[in-house]
Design a protein around this motif. Structure first.
Motif, mmCIF file in Angstrom:
data_model
loop_
_atom_site.group_PDB
_atom_site.id
_atom_site.type_symbol
_atom_site.label_atom_id
_atom_site.label_comp_id
_atom_site.label_asym_id
_atom_site.label_seq_id
_atom_site.Cartn_x
_atom_site.Cartn_y
_atom_site.Cartn_z
ATOM 1 N N THR A 1 -5.271 3.598 -0.185
ATOM 2 C CA THR A 1 -3.689 3.682 1.767
ATOM 3 C C THR A 1 -3.508 3.336 2.036
ATOM 4 N N SER A 2 -5.008 2.489 2.362
ATOM 5 C CA SER A 2 -4.825 1.376 4.165
ATOM 6 C C SER A 2 -4.106 0.857 4.156
ATOM 7 N N PRO A 3 -3.607 1.118 5.782
ATOM 8 C CA PRO A 3 -1.918 0.207 5.593
ATOM 9 C C PRO A 3 -2.535 -1.248 5.694
ATOM 10 N N SER A 4 -3.895 -1.932 5.959
ATOM 11 C CA SER A 4 -4.429 -3.111 6.085
ATOM 12 C C SER A 4 -4.249 -3.374 4.301
ATOM 13 N N ALA A 5 -4.283 -2.927 3.080
ATOM 14 C CA ALA A 5 -4.051 -3.697 2.047
ATOM 15 C C ALA A 5 -2.756 -4.076 1.710
ATOM 16 N N ARG A 6 -2.443 -5.179 1.635
ATOM 17 C CA ARG A 6 -0.994 -6.188 1.338
ATOM 18 C C ARG A 6 -1.437 -6.565 -0.198
ATOM 19 N N LEU A 7 0.175 -6.658 -0.318
ATOM 20 C CA LEU A 7 0.702 -7.191 -1.888
ATOM 21 C C LEU A 7 0.589 -8.954 -1.611
ATOM 22 N N THR A 8 0.251 -9.577 -2.366
ATOM 23 C CA THR A 8 0.172 -10.946 -1.942
ATOM 24 C C THR A 8 1.810 -11.570 -3.334
ATOM 25 N N ARG B 1 -1.282 1.031 -5.179
ATOM 26 C CA ARG B 1 0.195 2.008 -5.790
ATOM 27 C C ARG B 1 1.299 1.832 -4.960
ATOM 28 N N LEU B 2 2.533 1.616 -5.868
ATOM 29 C CA LEU B 2 4.041 0.910 -5.097
ATOM 30 C C LEU B 2 5.069 2.399 -5.400
ATOM 31 N N GLN B 3 4.708 3.245 -3.696
ATOM 32 C CA GLN B 3 5.631 3.786 -3.536
ATOM 33 C C GLN B 3 7.527 3.389 -4.681
ATOM 34 N N SER B 4 7.408 2.567 -3.813
ATOM 35 C CA SER B 4 9.619 2.097 -4.699
ATOM 36 C C SER B 4 9.506 0.416 -5.275
ATOM 37 N N VAL B 5 10.019 -0.102 -5.791
ATOM 38 C CA VAL B 5 10.490 -1.194 -5.340
ATOM 39 C C VAL B 5 12.279 -0.931 -5.267
ATOM 40 N N ARG B 6 12.806 -1.516 -4.486
ATOM 41 C CA ARG B 6 14.066 -1.341 -4.608
ATOM 42 C C ARG B 6 14.996 -2.521 -4.610
ATOM 43 N N LEU B 7 16.427 -2.177 -3.787
ATOM 44 C CA LEU B 7 16.793 -3.413 -3.183
ATOM 45 C C LEU B 7 17.853 -2.738 -2.168
ATOM 46 N N ASP C 1 20.161 -10.142 -0.264
ATOM 47 C CA ASP C 1 19.251 -9.166 -0.499
ATOM 48 C C ASP C 1 17.989 -9.406 0.084
ATOM 49 N N ASP C 2 17.651 -7.867 0.335
ATOM 50 C CA ASP C 2 16.099 -8.041 0.026
ATOM 51 C C ASP C 2 15.427 -7.304 -1.069
ATOM 52 N N LEU C 3 14.259 -8.034 -1.635
ATOM 53 C CA LEU C 3 13.659 -7.018 -2.319
ATOM 54 C C LEU C 3 12.524 -6.163 -2.210
ATOM 55 N N VAL C 4 12.392 -4.606 -1.730
ATOM 56 C CA VAL C 4 11.536 -4.061 -0.724
ATOM 57 C C VAL C 4 10.648 -3.686 -1.201
ATOM 58 N N PHE C 5 9.733 -3.720 -1.439
ATOM 59 C CA PHE C 5 8.206 -2.990 -2.322
ATOM 60 C C PHE C 5 7.856 -2.191 -1.157
ATOM 61 N N ARG C 6 7.904 -1.139 -1.561
ATOM 62 C CA ARG C 6 7.094 0.046 -0.297
ATOM 63 C C ARG C 6 5.965 0.148 -1.300
ATOM 64 N N LEU C 7 4.591 0.805 -0.336
ATOM 65 C CA LEU C 7 3.182 1.135 -0.470
ATOM 66 C C LEU C 7 3.135 2.943 -0.672
ATOM 67 N N GLU C 8 2.101 2.714 -1.677
ATOM 68 C CA GLU C 8 1.844 3.936 -1.215
ATOM 69 C C GLU C 8 1.849 4.711 0.008
ATOM 70 N N SER C 9 0.806 3.398 1.225
ATOM 71 C CA SER C 9 0.010 3.708 2.181
ATOM 72 C C SER C 9 1.566 3.788 3.330
ATOM 73 N N GLY C 10 2.572 3.512 2.862
ATOM 74 C CA GLY C 10 4.162 3.554 3.613
ATOM 75 C C GLY C 10 3.681 1.799 4.597
ATOM 76 N N VAL C 11 3.576 1.137 4.389
ATOM 77 C CA VAL C 11 3.707 -0.172 4.272
ATOM 78 C C VAL C 11 4.778 -0.269 3.380
ATOM 79 N N GLU C 12 5.853 -1.171 4.095
ATOM 80 C CA GLU C 12 7.046 -2.037 3.069
ATOM 81 C C GLU C 12 7.069 -3.773 3.066
ATOM 82 N N GLN C 13 6.499 -3.896 2.216
ATOM 83 C CA GLN C 13 6.686 -5.877 2.028
ATOM 84 C C GLN C 13 8.038 -6.191 1.462
ATOM 85 N N SER C 14 8.758 -7.040 1.844
ATOM 86 C CA SER C 14 10.228 -7.141 0.900
ATOM 87 C C SER C 14 9.780 -8.986 0.789
#
Length: 458
Positions: A35-42, A75-81, A138-151
């Motif tokens: 759940t580290s905020p430094s862990a990101r998706l690519t 883990r991804l809390q959500s993927v949403r438009l 639009d943005d496809l938003v990936f919200r990580l378990e850490s709370g970080v959002e990437q899009s």
């Protein structure tokens, strides 16, 4: 000393215990999540840029990859438009469709370290109420378990059009529109009826083009296929031949006369760009009169005239799987035209200009101030297959890519520039742009270097 069966059984159990334990430890290491905020998706891209589409017509499918290159699972809390699919984007994430019924969101997705998922995106937009294309994002938003959002940015372009189906013109009619006209099933013009088309682009869907039994008048018109997307990243479908008009772009039937095309471009058609059916030749009555027109990139002949009376002025006929211009009998008066044969899609292409009296007498073919060139050493075919029929032709003040005529027929050629592969400027070098890789062309003559300056289409 012989070991007892009980002793051997205990050894096996102990060994099995350590195997299972090490396996569990390994699985625990591989499946650890952070759940580290430094862990990101690519992402394989930061934006999906889609081609222009007509409103209410679905796009092709685009895709991109999502990678977990971190040292632990994510883990991804959500993927949403971000806008809840209000813009018309349709998204499938790892086989899960972001449906409106579930709020265009998915939850509970796990991405172990070193793993990846694929995302598919399509777009169908509602009408935008404008004449010009409108950008849709639009943005496809990936919200990580850490709370970080990437899009990832999703971007398309929506264009309102008027859709017409199986058009039959049974009375004198005018087609003129500031919006694109998308034609399904072609246009048929009844005999003794005049259809006028002006200041308009017609986008034909696959099959038929325009079949003329009466009269067709065009001015400032473009006719092309309706695909706005790309075959490859570098190649729009609008540069690919055979997109529409499988039996011909404009087909002039036997009953049709007085067809006048002005400032009209016909591109990427099927069997023919323009064709005239055989009919009785009447002096002073033109069946086809073209001026300032372009017929480009056809899967057959750009222009085929069968025992017709036609006139061509300042026109370009370029890149045909068949011939750029094919005259079979009848009469043709051609002036200041360019026939450029640089068709790139297949071998066995035709020539820039062919004419014959095979079916009917060639009453008269006059060519003045034309440019006739292409890839091959000889872009000229004249077939006199029946010596009992007229085979009357004359060329003057023209550039012709062919061997110099030194037989008795040389009297039919006056003030000719005979182009050969040995010339310092020849073939595609006459023109501003001939790019056979990306299929981009500009057939205006380069006046500063070309011996064809002052000739042909301009």
């Amino acid at each position: 000393m012989t070991k007892s069966p009980f002793y051997l059984c205990m050894i096996r159990r102990i060994f099995l215990f350590f195997v299972i334990l090490s396996s569990l430890v390994a699985c625990s290491d591989d499946d650890s999540f952070t759940t580290s905020p430094s862990a990101r998706l690519t992402f394989s891209t930061d934006s999906v840029k889609m081609d222009t589409i007509f409103s209410n017509v679905g796009s092709r499918t685009y895709d991109f990859w999502v990678y977990n290159n971190a040292s632990d699972g994510i883990r991804l809390q959500s993927v949403r438009l971000r806008q809840g699919n209000q813009k018309g984007f349709r998204v499938n994430v790892n086989g899960y469709y972001l449906d409106n019924s579930v709020g265009s969101v998915m939850t509970g997705l796990e991405l172990p370290k070193g793993d990846s998922i694929r995302v598919f995106v399509e777009l169908t937009t509602p009408l935008n109420g404008q004449d010009e294309p409108k950008v849709v994002t639009d943005d496809l938003v990936f919200r990580l378990e850490s709370g970080v959002e990437q899009s990832v940015v999703l971007q398309g372009c929506s264009w309102d059009a008027i859709f017409m189906h199986d058009v039959v013109v049974s009375s004198d009619s005018l087609i003129e529109s500031t919006k694109p006209l998308v034609i399904y099933g072609g246009i048929s013009v009844d005999s003794a009826v005049t259809l006028t088309i002006r200041n308009t682009t017609l986008y034909f869907h696959d099959g038929k083009g325009i079949e003329v039994g009466g009269h067709l008048l065009t001015d400032s018109v473009v006719m092309r296929g309706d695909r706005l997307d790309r075959m490859f990243t570098y190649l729009p479908y609008d540069r690919v031949s055979g997109q529409w008009g499988k039996k011909g772009g404009i087909v002039i039937r036997k009953s049709s006369t007085g067809n006048v095309l002005r400032r009209t471009e016909i591109r990427n058609a099927g069997l023919y760009g323009v064709t005239c059916d055989s009919a009785a030749v009447v002096d002073g009555v033109l069946r086809l009169d073209m001026e300032d027109c372009i017929v480009h990139n056809t899967a057959g002949d750009c222009l085929y005239a069968d025992n017709a009376n036609i006139r061509l002025r300042n026109c370009l006929f370029s890149n045909a799987k068949g011939d750029c211009v094919c005259i079979s009998g009848g009469k043709a008066d051609i002036s200041r035209c360019t026939m450029a044969q640089f068709y790139a899609f297949a071998g066995g292409r035709g020539v820039a200009l062919s004419f014959t009296n095979m079916k009917t007498p060639l009453l008269e073919l006059k060519c003045d101030s034309i440019v006739m060139t292409g890839y091959d050493d000889n872009e000229f075919i004249g077939l006199n297959t029946d010596t009992t029929k007229l085979f009357n032709y004359q060329f003057s003040r023209s550039l012709l890519r062919m061997p110099k005529i030194e037989t008795k027929d040389s009297v039919r050629f006056e003030s000719i520039i005979w182009e050969s592969p040995q010339d310092s400027v020849q073939g595609k070098q006459h023109f501003r742009l001939v790019d056979s890789d990306s299929l981009r062309y500009d057939f205006h003559i380069i006046d500063s270097i070309s011996p064809a300056r002052g000739l042909g289409w301009r």
